[in-house]
Scaffold this motif. Structure first.
Motif, PDB file in Angstrom:
ATOM      1  N   ARG A 147     -13.255 -25.181 -47.688  1.00 48.58           N
ATOM      2  CA  ARG A 147     -13.065 -24.471 -48.942  1.00 48.58           C
ATOM      3  C   ARG A 147     -13.757 -25.211 -50.078  1.00 48.58           C
ATOM      4  O   ARG A 147     -13.473 -26.380 -50.338  1.00 48.58           O
ATOM      5  CB  ARG A 147     -11.567 -24.344 -49.274  1.00 48.58           C
ATOM      6  N   GLY A 148     -14.680 -24.516 -50.736  1.00 49.41           N
ATOM      7  CA  GLY A 148     -15.310 -25.031 -51.942  1.00 49.41           C
ATOM      8  C   GLY A 148     -16.069 -26.325 -51.761  1.00 49.41           C
ATOM      9  O   GLY A 148     -16.110 -27.156 -52.668  1.00 49.41           O
ATOM     10  N   ILE A 149     -16.719 -26.498 -50.597  1.00 52.42           N
ATOM     11  CA  ILE A 149     -17.381 -27.765 -50.295  1.00 52.42           C
ATOM     12  C   ILE A 149     -18.677 -27.895 -51.094  1.00 52.42           C
ATOM     13  O   ILE A 149     -19.573 -27.060 -50.997  1.00 52.42           O
ATOM     14  CB  ILE A 149     -17.684 -27.882 -48.789  1.00 52.42           C
ATOM     15  N   THR A 150     -18.764 -28.964 -51.876  1.00 57.18           N
ATOM     16  CA  THR A 150     -20.005 -29.300 -52.576  1.00 57.18           C
ATOM     17  C   THR A 150     -20.396 -30.726 -52.209  1.00 57.18           C
ATOM     18  O   THR A 150     -19.552 -31.570 -51.887  1.00 57.18           O
ATOM     19  CB  THR A 150     -19.867 -29.204 -54.100  1.00 57.18           C
ATOM     20  N   LYS A 151     -21.716 -30.984 -52.249  1.00 55.77           N
ATOM     21  CA  LYS A 151     -22.220 -32.317 -51.951  1.00 55.77           C
ATOM     22  C   LYS A 151     -23.590 -32.487 -52.587  1.00 55.77           C
ATOM     23  O   LYS A 151     -24.450 -31.594 -52.485  1.00 55.77           O
ATOM     24  CB  LYS A 151     -22.321 -32.529 -50.439  1.00 55.77           C
ATOM     25  N   SER A 152     -23.768 -33.640 -53.242  1.00 61.63           N
ATOM     26  CA  SER A 152     -25.065 -33.977 -53.835  1.00 61.63           C
ATOM     27  C   SER A 152     -25.492 -35.355 -53.369  1.00 61.63           C
ATOM     28  O   SER A 152     -24.655 -36.227 -53.094  1.00 61.63           O
ATOM     29  CB  SER A 152     -24.981 -33.964 -55.368  1.00 61.63           C
ATOM     30  N   PHE A 153     -26.804 -35.545 -53.280  1.00 63.43           N
ATOM     31  CA  PHE A 153     -27.390 -36.843 -52.974  1.00 63.43           C
ATOM     32  C   PHE A 153     -28.440 -37.151 -54.037  1.00 63.43           C
ATOM     33  O   PHE A 153     -29.390 -36.379 -54.212  1.00 63.43           O
ATOM     34  CB  PHE A 153     -28.043 -36.853 -51.585  1.00 63.43           C
ATOM     35  N   ASP A 154     -28.241 -38.260 -54.754  1.00 66.51           N
ATOM     36  CA  ASP A 154     -29.210 -38.693 -55.771  1.00 66.51           C
ATOM     37  C   ASP A 154     -29.543 -37.561 -56.744  1.00 66.51           C
ATOM     38  O   ASP A 154     -30.706 -37.332 -57.101  1.00 66.51           O
ATOM     39  CB  ASP A 154     -30.500 -39.198 -55.111  1.00 66.51           C
ATOM     40  N   GLY A 155     -28.517 -36.857 -57.164  1.00 60.87           N
ATOM     41  CA  GLY A 155     -28.695 -35.797 -58.138  1.00 60.87           C
ATOM     42  C   GLY A 155     -29.146 -34.467 -57.578  1.00 60.87           C
ATOM     43  O   GLY A 155     -29.225 -33.471 -58.317  1.00 60.87           O
ATOM     44  N   LEU A 156     -29.445 -34.409 -56.292  1.00 58.12           N
ATOM     45  CA  LEU A 156     -29.860 -33.154 -55.656  1.00 58.12           C
ATOM     46  C   LEU A 156     -28.654 -32.510 -54.990  1.00 58.12           C
ATOM     47  O   LEU A 156     -28.053 -33.097 -54.092  1.00 58.12           O
ATOM     48  CB  LEU A 156     -30.948 -33.420 -54.622  1.00 58.12           C
ATOM     49  N   GLN A 157     -28.300 -31.313 -55.426  1.00 60.56           N
ATOM     50  CA  GLN A 157     -27.146 -30.637 -54.847  1.00 60.56           C
ATOM     51  C   GLN A 157     -27.530 -30.010 -53.517  1.00 60.56           C
ATOM     52  O   GLN A 157     -28.380 -29.117 -53.458  1.00 60.56           O
ATOM     53  CB  GLN A 157     -26.581 -29.577 -55.794  1.00 60.56           C
TER      54      GLN A 157
ATOM     55  N   LEU B  28     -25.020 -28.970 -51.025  1.00 59.94           N
ATOM     56  CA  LEU B  28     -24.066 -27.909 -50.719  1.00 59.94           C
ATOM     57  C   LEU B  28     -23.487 -27.387 -52.027  1.00 59.94           C
ATOM     58  O   LEU B  28     -23.095 -28.158 -52.896  1.00 59.94           O
ATOM     59  CB  LEU B  28     -22.945 -28.416 -49.804  1.00 59.94           C
ATOM     60  N   ARG B  29     -23.392 -26.047 -52.123  1.00 59.27           N
ATOM     61  CA  ARG B  29     -23.040 -25.414 -53.391  1.00 59.27           C
ATOM     62  C   ARG B  29     -21.805 -24.524 -53.271  1.00 59.27           C
ATOM     63  O   ARG B  29     -21.828 -23.367 -53.685  1.00 59.27           O
ATOM     64  CB  ARG B  29     -24.219 -24.582 -53.891  1.00 59.27           C
ATOM     65  N   GLY B  30     -20.744 -25.049 -52.676  1.00 58.32           N
ATOM     66  CA  GLY B  30     -19.510 -24.276 -52.581  1.00 58.32           C
ATOM     67  C   GLY B  30     -19.407 -23.516 -51.278  1.00 58.32           C
ATOM     68  O   GLY B  30     -19.494 -22.283 -51.236  1.00 58.32           O
ATOM     69  N   ILE B  31     -19.206 -24.248 -50.187  1.00 56.05           N
ATOM     70  CA  ILE B  31     -19.150 -23.663 -48.843  1.00 56.05           C
ATOM     71  C   ILE B  31     -17.718 -23.284 -48.501  1.00 56.05           C
ATOM     72  O   ILE B  31     -16.800 -24.108 -48.570  1.00 56.05           O
ATOM     73  CB  ILE B  31     -19.685 -24.657 -47.793  1.00 56.05           C
ATOM     74  N   ASP B  32     -17.520 -22.028 -48.111  1.00 54.87           N
ATOM     75  CA  ASP B  32     -16.244 -21.538 -47.593  1.00 54.87           C
ATOM     76  C   ASP B  32     -16.491 -21.009 -46.182  1.00 54.87           C
ATOM     77  O   ASP B  32     -17.349 -20.127 -45.986  1.00 54.87           O
ATOM     78  CB  ASP B  32     -15.689 -20.397 -48.448  1.00 54.87           C
ATOM     79  N   LEU B  33     -15.745 -21.535 -45.216  1.00 57.98           N
ATOM     80  CA  LEU B  33     -15.950 -21.110 -43.829  1.00 57.98           C
ATOM     81  C   LEU B  33     -14.694 -21.377 -43.020  1.00 57.98           C
ATOM     82  O   LEU B  33     -14.065 -22.433 -43.162  1.00 57.98           O
ATOM     83  CB  LEU B  33     -17.130 -21.869 -43.212  1.00 57.98           C
ATOM     84  N   ASP B  34     -14.313 -20.424 -42.181  1.00 55.17           N
ATOM     85  CA  ASP B  34     -13.203 -20.573 -41.245  1.00 55.17           C
ATOM     86  C   ASP B  34     -13.753 -20.562 -39.824  1.00 55.17           C
ATOM     87  O   ASP B  34     -14.600 -19.733 -39.485  1.00 55.17           O
ATOM     88  CB  ASP B  34     -12.185 -19.434 -41.385  1.00 55.17           C
ATOM     89  N   ILE B  35     -13.244 -21.472 -38.988  1.00 55.35           N
ATOM     90  CA  ILE B  35     -13.589 -21.535 -37.569  1.00 55.35           C
ATOM     91  C   ILE B  35     -12.311 -21.359 -36.764  1.00 55.35           C
ATOM     92  O   ILE B  35     -11.348 -22.115 -36.956  1.00 55.35           O
ATOM     93  CB  ILE B  35     -14.254 -22.874 -37.212  1.00 55.35           C
TER      94      ILE B  35
ATOM     95  N   ARG C 173     -17.883 -37.451 -46.750  1.00 56.55           N
ATOM     96  CA  ARG C 173     -16.906 -36.825 -47.633  1.00 56.55           C
ATOM     97  C   ARG C 173     -17.608 -35.898 -48.620  1.00 56.55           C
ATOM     98  O   ARG C 173     -18.680 -36.220 -49.115  1.00 56.55           O
ATOM     99  CB  ARG C 173     -16.108 -37.890 -48.401  1.00 56.55           C
ATOM    100  N   PRO C 174     -16.987 -34.766 -48.934  1.00 64.24           N
ATOM    101  CA  PRO C 174     -17.577 -33.877 -49.938  1.00 64.24           C
ATOM    102  C   PRO C 174     -17.351 -34.429 -51.347  1.00 64.24           C
ATOM    103  O   PRO C 174     -16.455 -35.246 -51.569  1.00 64.24           O
ATOM    104  CB  PRO C 174     -16.810 -32.572 -49.731  1.00 64.24           C
ATOM    105  N   ASP C 175     -18.165 -33.964 -52.287  1.00 67.22           N
ATOM    106  CA  ASP C 175     -17.902 -34.286 -53.689  1.00 67.22           C
ATOM    107  C   ASP C 175     -16.694 -33.522 -54.194  1.00 67.22           C
ATOM    108  O   ASP C 175     -15.929 -34.020 -55.022  1.00 67.22           O
ATOM    109  CB  ASP C 175     -19.129 -33.938 -54.547  1.00 67.22           C
ATOM    110  N   SER C 176     -16.528 -32.311 -53.711  1.00 67.02           N
ATOM    111  CA  SER C 176     -15.354 -31.507 -54.049  1.00 67.02           C
ATOM    112  C   SER C 176     -15.091 -30.544 -52.899  1.00 67.02           C
ATOM    113  O   SER C 176     -15.952 -30.299 -52.058  1.00 67.02           O
ATOM    114  CB  SER C 176     -15.562 -30.737 -55.353  1.00 67.02           C
ATOM    115  N   GLY C 177     -13.876 -30.002 -52.882  1.00 67.44           N
ATOM    116  CA  GLY C 177     -13.490 -29.088 -51.820  1.00 67.44           C
ATOM    117  C   GLY C 177     -12.632 -29.765 -50.774  1.00 67.44           C
ATOM    118  O   GLY C 177     -12.336 -30.968 -50.857  1.00 67.44           O
TER     119      GLY C 177
END
Length: 225
Positions: free
Chosen positions: A5-15, A17-24, A52-56
């Motif tokens: 839910r709401g997964i975001t991730k950035s590396f060195d200022g480059l985003q 992942l932009r809000g990943i929602d997925l159910d498995i 680890r995600p930045d958020s979510g």
């Protein structure tokens, strides 16, 4: 079973992942496709608690795994999640059987118990006559099947695979894909597979398409399993 839910991730200022929602769901085989740089591997690593995600949040059966302590998270990962990578990452100094057994010993199993469990998996994969060989003595297909056995040694709920057949020829690629579906049938494992192989993607229960760090489509029942 798994909720992102709401997964975001950035590396060195480059985003990335932009809000990943997925159910498995339990027992699903889900393929993840998209161009290079879409964020597929990053999403898989976060789902498997390798990053680890930045958020979510990532939840397994309702448990928010990133709220666990580092030690508890490592234990969870060892017992609940198996990993298969494009390049087998077997340790060259160990035999196939020792490589397969290693995660079980890390998890606290005795060497004799771990090796017995490894022998059963290796036999299931039809590789018993190669169990005492080191990786350099194995074919590419044998090495990758050994990597699958290693991922299964602790009977994980889910196997996360990142381009598992990307380094294989067509014959070994088809054998590996068939193995995933046989394992789901015989042992009930869930698979999430990042792949550029369109044939495998179409055989999965669902195909998740990613682009620019977002999920842009989810196709259900795209093929037969």
């Amino acid at each position: 079973m798994i909720e992102l839910r709401g997964i975001t991730k950035s590396f060195d200022g480059l985003q990335v992942l932009r809000g990943i929602d997925l159910d498995i769901g339990q027992g699903e085989i889900v393929s993840v496709v998209g161009p290079s740089g879409a964020g597929k591997t990053t999403m898989l690593q976060i789902a498997g608690s390798l990053d680890r995600p930045d958020s979510g949040s990532v939840k397994f059966d309702g448990t928010d795994i990133f709220r666990l302590s580092d030690n508890k998270l490592a234990q969870f990962r060892n017992t609940h999640i198996g990993f298969v990578f494009q390049f087998h990452q077997l340790l060259p100094e160990f035999t196939m059987a020792e490589n397969v057994a290693l995660p079980a010993m890390i998890g606290g199993a005795s060497r004799s118990d771990a090796m017995a469990r490894a022998a059963k998996l290796i036999d299931y994969l039809g590789l018993s006559d190669r169990a005492a060989h080191r990786p350099a003595q194995l074919s590419g297909g044998e090495r990758q099947r050994a990597a699958v056995a290693r991922a299964l040694i602790n009977n994980p709920r889910v196997v996360l695979a990142d381009e598992p057949s990307g380094s294989l020829d067509s014959h070994n690629r088809e054998e590996l894909h068939r193995l995933f579906f046989n394992l789901r049938r015989d042992m009930g494992h869930t698979f999430v597979i990042v792949t550029h192989d369109e044939q495998l993607a179409l055989q999965a229960d669902r195909r998740v398409t990613m682009r620019d760090g977002m999920i842009t489509g989810i196709d259900t029942n795209t093929g037969i399993s």
